[in-house]
Every structure is written in C-alpha cells, then in structure tokens.
Design a protein around this motif. Structure first.
Motif, PDB file in Angstrom:
ATOM      1  N   LEU A  39       0.827  -1.199   0.000  1.00 13.88           N
ATOM      2  CA  LEU A  39       0.000   0.000   0.000  1.00 13.88           C
ATOM      3  C   LEU A  39       0.869   1.260   0.000  1.00 13.88           C
ATOM      4  O   LEU A  39       0.582   2.225  -0.713  1.00 13.88           O
ATOM      5  CB  LEU A  39      -0.951   0.007   1.204  1.00 13.88           C
ATOM      6  CG  LEU A  39      -1.938   1.161   1.252  1.00 13.88           C
ATOM      7  CD1 LEU A  39      -2.918   1.069   0.085  1.00 13.88           C
ATOM      8  CD2 LEU A  39      -2.686   1.159   2.576  1.00 13.88           C
ATOM      9  N   MET A  40       1.945   1.246   0.780  1.00 15.95           N
ATOM     10  CA  MET A  40       2.831   2.419   0.831  1.00 15.95           C
ATOM     11  C   MET A  40       3.497   2.675  -0.521  1.00 15.95           C
ATOM     12  O   MET A  40       3.560   3.820  -0.981  1.00 15.95           O
ATOM     13  CB  MET A  40       3.871   2.252   1.939  1.00 15.95           C
ATOM     14  CG  MET A  40       3.268   2.305   3.329  1.00 15.95           C
ATOM     15  SD  MET A  40       4.487   2.318   4.667  1.00 15.95           S
ATOM     16  CE  MET A  40       5.126   0.646   4.605  1.00 15.95           C
ATOM     17  N   VAL A  41       3.982   1.617  -1.154  1.00 11.79           N
ATOM     18  CA  VAL A  41       4.613   1.774  -2.470  1.00 11.79           C
ATOM     19  C   VAL A  41       3.589   2.254  -3.490  1.00 11.79           C
ATOM     20  O   VAL A  41       3.866   3.144  -4.303  1.00 11.79           O
ATOM     21  CB  VAL A  41       5.284   0.457  -2.922  1.00 11.79           C
ATOM     22  CG1 VAL A  41       5.723   0.534  -4.380  1.00 11.79           C
ATOM     23  CG2 VAL A  41       6.476   0.133  -2.034  1.00 11.79           C
ATOM     24  N   PHE A  42       2.393   1.676  -3.452  1.00 12.58           N
ATOM     25  CA  PHE A  42       1.355   2.088  -4.392  1.00 12.58           C
ATOM     26  C   PHE A  42       1.033   3.574  -4.238  1.00 12.58           C
ATOM     27  O   PHE A  42       0.915   4.293  -5.229  1.00 12.58           O
ATOM     28  CB  PHE A  42       0.086   1.247  -4.204  1.00 12.58           C
ATOM     29  CG  PHE A  42      -1.024   1.689  -5.114  1.00 12.58           C
ATOM     30  CD1 PHE A  42      -1.044   1.287  -6.442  1.00 12.58           C
ATOM     31  CD2 PHE A  42      -2.025   2.526  -4.658  1.00 12.58           C
ATOM     32  CE1 PHE A  42      -2.056   1.712  -7.296  1.00 12.58           C
ATOM     33  CE2 PHE A  42      -3.035   2.958  -5.504  1.00 12.58           C
ATOM     34  CZ  PHE A  42      -3.045   2.550  -6.828  1.00 12.58           C
ATOM     35  N   HIS A  43       0.869   4.042  -3.006  1.00 12.06           N
ATOM     36  CA  HIS A  43       0.537   5.450  -2.791  1.00 12.06           C
ATOM     37  C   HIS A  43       1.664   6.371  -3.251  1.00 12.06           C
ATOM     38  O   HIS A  43       1.404   7.414  -3.865  1.00 12.06           O
ATOM     39  CB  HIS A  43       0.198   5.717  -1.323  1.00 12.06           C
ATOM     40  CG  HIS A  43      -1.217   5.399  -0.985  1.00 12.06           C
ATOM     41  ND1 HIS A  43      -2.284   6.145  -1.423  1.00 12.06           N
ATOM     42  CD2 HIS A  43      -1.752   4.390  -0.256  1.00 12.06           C
ATOM     43  CE1 HIS A  43      -3.405   5.623  -0.980  1.00 12.06           C
ATOM     44  NE2 HIS A  43      -3.114   4.545  -0.279  1.00 12.06           N
TER      45      HIS A  43
ATOM     46  N   THR B 175      11.257   8.187 -11.652  1.00 11.52           N
ATOM     47  CA  THR B 175      10.805   7.597 -10.393  1.00 11.52           C
ATOM     48  C   THR B 175       9.650   6.627 -10.641  1.00 11.52           C
ATOM     49  O   THR B 175       9.580   5.563 -10.025  1.00 11.52           O
ATOM     50  CB  THR B 175      10.381   8.710  -9.411  1.00 11.52           C
ATOM     51  OG1 THR B 175      11.491   9.591  -9.216  1.00 11.52           O
ATOM     52  CG2 THR B 175       9.947   8.147  -8.079  1.00 11.52           C
ATOM     53  N   ILE B 176       8.759   6.967 -11.570  1.00  7.00           N
ATOM     54  CA  ILE B 176       7.636   6.084 -11.910  1.00  7.00           C
ATOM     55  C   ILE B 176       8.142   4.764 -12.491  1.00  7.00           C
ATOM     56  O   ILE B 176       7.580   3.703 -12.210  1.00  7.00           O
ATOM     57  CB  ILE B 176       6.669   6.792 -12.882  1.00  7.00           C
ATOM     58  CG1 ILE B 176       5.933   7.926 -12.155  1.00  7.00           C
ATOM     59  CG2 ILE B 176       5.677   5.812 -13.490  1.00  7.00           C
ATOM     60  CD1 ILE B 176       5.199   8.874 -13.082  1.00  7.00           C
ATOM     61  N   SER B 177       9.210   4.813 -13.273  1.00  7.41           N
ATOM     62  CA  SER B 177       9.742   3.561 -13.821  1.00  7.41           C
ATOM     63  C   SER B 177      10.297   2.683 -12.701  1.00  7.41           C
ATOM     64  O   SER B 177      10.152   1.462 -12.739  1.00  7.41           O
ATOM     65  CB  SER B 177      10.797   3.826 -14.899  1.00  7.41           C
ATOM     66  OG  SER B 177      11.972   4.361 -14.345  1.00  7.41           O
ATOM     67  N   SER B 178      10.892   3.293 -11.670  1.00  2.83           N
ATOM     68  CA  SER B 178      11.342   2.517 -10.507  1.00  2.83           C
ATOM     69  C   SER B 178      10.145   1.921  -9.773  1.00  2.83           C
ATOM     70  O   SER B 178      10.212   0.795  -9.271  1.00  2.83           O
ATOM     71  CB  SER B 178      12.130   3.414  -9.545  1.00  2.83           C
ATOM     72  OG  SER B 178      13.309   3.873 -10.142  1.00  2.83           O
ATOM     73  N   PHE B 179       9.062   2.683  -9.710  1.00  5.50           N
ATOM     74  CA  PHE B 179       7.824   2.196  -9.099  1.00  5.50           C
ATOM     75  C   PHE B 179       7.348   0.939  -9.828  1.00  5.50           C
ATOM     76  O   PHE B 179       7.020  -0.066  -9.193  1.00  5.50           O
ATOM     77  CB  PHE B 179       6.766   3.304  -9.144  1.00  5.50           C
ATOM     78  CG  PHE B 179       5.363   2.836  -8.913  1.00  5.50           C
ATOM     79  CD1 PHE B 179       4.956   2.408  -7.668  1.00  5.50           C
ATOM     80  CD2 PHE B 179       4.440   2.846  -9.950  1.00  5.50           C
ATOM     81  CE1 PHE B 179       3.646   1.989  -7.448  1.00  5.50           C
ATOM     82  CE2 PHE B 179       3.136   2.436  -9.742  1.00  5.50           C
ATOM     83  CZ  PHE B 179       2.741   2.007  -8.494  1.00  5.50           C
ATOM     84  N   GLY B 180       7.298   0.991 -11.142  1.00  2.00           N
ATOM     85  CA  GLY B 180       6.872  -0.166 -11.922  1.00  2.00           C
ATOM     86  C   GLY B 180       7.762  -1.371 -11.695  1.00  2.00           C
ATOM     87  O   GLY B 180       7.268  -2.496 -11.530  1.00  2.00           O
ATOM     88  N   ARG B 181       9.060  -1.142 -11.673  1.00  2.00           N
ATOM     89  CA  ARG B 181      10.001  -2.255 -11.465  1.00  2.00           C
ATOM     90  C   ARG B 181       9.806  -2.912 -10.101  1.00  2.00           C
ATOM     91  O   ARG B 181       9.825  -4.144  -9.987  1.00  2.00           O
ATOM     92  CB  ARG B 181      11.434  -1.782 -11.642  1.00  2.00           C
ATOM     93  CG  ARG B 181      11.856  -1.618 -13.085  1.00  2.00           C
ATOM     94  CD  ARG B 181      13.362  -1.467 -13.241  1.00  2.00           C
ATOM     95  NE  ARG B 181      13.883  -0.285 -12.574  1.00  2.00           N
ATOM     96  CZ  ARG B 181      13.890   0.950 -13.088  1.00  2.00           C
ATOM     97  NH1 ARG B 181      13.390   1.151 -14.290  1.00  2.00           N
ATOM     98  NH2 ARG B 181      14.393   1.963 -12.417  1.00  2.00           N
ATOM     99  N   ILE B 182       9.637  -2.099  -9.073  1.00  2.00           N
ATOM    100  CA  ILE B 182       9.490  -2.689  -7.732  1.00  2.00           C
ATOM    101  C   ILE B 182       8.150  -3.411  -7.602  1.00  2.00           C
ATOM    102  O   ILE B 182       8.067  -4.465  -6.975  1.00  2.00           O
ATOM    103  CB  ILE B 182       9.694  -1.644  -6.610  1.00  2.00           C
ATOM    104  CG1 ILE B 182       9.962  -2.349  -5.283  1.00  2.00           C
ATOM    105  CG2 ILE B 182       8.518  -0.718  -6.453  1.00  2.00           C
ATOM    106  CD1 ILE B 182      10.519  -1.458  -4.203  1.00  2.00           C
ATOM    107  N   MET B 183       7.092  -2.875  -8.211  1.00  2.00           N
ATOM    108  CA  MET B 183       5.788  -3.541  -8.161  1.00  2.00           C
ATOM    109  C   MET B 183       5.844  -4.897  -8.870  1.00  2.00           C
ATOM    110  O   MET B 183       5.267  -5.875  -8.387  1.00  2.00           O
ATOM    111  CB  MET B 183       4.707  -2.656  -8.781  1.00  2.00           C
ATOM    112  CG  MET B 183       4.392  -1.398  -8.001  1.00  2.00           C
ATOM    113  SD  MET B 183       3.610  -1.677  -6.412  1.00  2.00           S
ATOM    114  CE  MET B 183       1.935  -2.006  -6.911  1.00  2.00           C
ATOM    115  N   ILE B 184       6.542  -4.953  -9.999  1.00  2.00           N
ATOM    116  CA  ILE B 184       6.689  -6.215 -10.731  1.00  2.00           C
ATOM    117  C   ILE B 184       7.557  -7.184  -9.940  1.00  2.00           C
ATOM    118  O   ILE B 184       7.229  -8.370  -9.798  1.00  2.00           O
ATOM    119  CB  ILE B 184       7.257  -5.957 -12.140  1.00  2.00           C
ATOM    120  CG1 ILE B 184       6.216  -5.242 -13.003  1.00  2.00           C
ATOM    121  CG2 ILE B 184       7.719  -7.263 -12.786  1.00  2.00           C
ATOM    122  CD1 ILE B 184       6.757  -4.672 -14.294  1.00  2.00           C
ATOM    123  N   LYS B 185       8.680  -6.688  -9.412  1.00  2.00           N
ATOM    124  CA  LYS B 185       9.608  -7.536  -8.657  1.00  2.00           C
ATOM    125  C   LYS B 185       8.915  -8.185  -7.458  1.00  2.00           C
ATOM    126  O   LYS B 185       9.151  -9.367  -7.167  1.00  2.00           O
ATOM    127  CB  LYS B 185      10.802  -6.711  -8.182  1.00  2.00           C
ATOM    128  CG  LYS B 185      11.827  -7.500  -7.406  1.00  2.00           C
ATOM    129  CD  LYS B 185      13.007  -6.637  -7.004  1.00  2.00           C
ATOM    130  CE  LYS B 185      14.016  -7.458  -6.218  1.00  2.00           C
ATOM    131  NZ  LYS B 185      15.155  -6.645  -5.799  1.00  2.00           N
TER     132      LYS B 185
END
Length: 162
Positions: A93-97, A135-145
């Motif tokens: 939830l924290m990463v998503f927000h 930063t959004i691309s890092s968000f995508g990578r961490i969500m996928i990982k």
C-alpha cells in the motif's frame, strides 16, 4: 523570459500552478518520508529514497521561482512526521501510494507547463515531469519484482489468431 523574449513577473495562473505543485510535492515528500521511516524492506527503502530525492529537487526548484518573485512558498511538513517506526500500512500500500503521487504529479506539471507563457517555468515543469517519470519507472520495477502488479490486458493479436 516569456515566449516573446521579455523577462516579466509571474502571472497569477503561473504563480498559482507553482504554488499548487509545491503544496502537492511537499505533501508527497512528508508522506514518503513517513513511509521510508517504517519500512524494513531494503528495496522499498531505496525506492522511497529515490522518491524523496525527486520531490526535494522539485520543491527546491519551484520554491526558488517563487522566492525570486518575492512570493511566499508553502511551508514544509517535515516537522509533522512522528518518530514512530511501526508500519500502519502494508509495504504494498505504501509503495502504491508513493507511485500514485508521482503519476499524479506528472499530470499537474503538464497542466502548469501548457498554461505558462514563461519559458523558464515551462522548462522547469518539463524537467520535473522527466524526473518524475524516472521515479515512476522505478515504481513499476518494484511492483513487478514484488509480484504486486499484473500484466495489463492487451489487444488481441489478429495476425496470430487468423
């Protein structure tokens, strides 16, 4: 400098957009700072660090624009963050927000950019969008990982189906 080559004061729309984007970035920075403080996962901690760096850079740039015009910048919310190290929310939830806030920021910077008649303001908005996209691309990578995001539905491949 504006589109016609003259240096002029910010107009009300430009100043309002800058102030609004500052308020949004300041709130995002405080929220992410609190999230970073409670997460134990190294990858998420690093992502929150990247978010903080991006937000701080954007805050510094837009605050300086207002200060050059002798206009007041909104105050930082860093003093409002408690010293708690207990996570009230899941890492997901924290990463998503955090990711959502940076997605949203790109929209607001784009709106500020297209309504500005000053080249420097438009340029700062453009640079902020690019920083946020990184930063959004890092968000995508961490969500996928972490397995927190699924592959988006795609159009049917008509060549393969026939």
């Amino acid at each position: 400098m504006d589109l016609f080559g003259d240096k002029r004061q910010l107009n009300s729309m430009e100043a309002g957009n800058i102030y609004f984007n500052l308020k949004k970035s300041i709130a995002a920075k405080a929220l992410v700072n609190g999230f970073k403080q409670v997460t134990k996962d190294k990858d998420i901690h690093n992502f929150m660090d990247e978010c903080l760096h991006t937000a701080s850079k954007n805050i510094n740039i837009f605050s300086s624009l207002l200060q050059e015009e002798n206009l007041q910048s909104p105050r930082l919310l860093d003093v409002e963050i408690t010293n708690s190290d207990v996570a009230l929310f899941s890492d997901k939830l924290m990463v998503f927000h955090a990711g959502f806030l940076f997605h949203l920021a790109t929209t607001y910077y784009a709106a500020a950019m297209i309504t500005s008649m000053r080249i420097d303001v438009a340029g700062h908005c453009d640079a902020s969008i690019l920083r946020d996209l990184k930063t959004i691309s890092s968000f995508g990578r961490i969500m996928i990982k972490k397995g927190w995001i699924e592959k988006l539905p795609q159009a049917d491949d008509r060549k393969e189906l026939s």
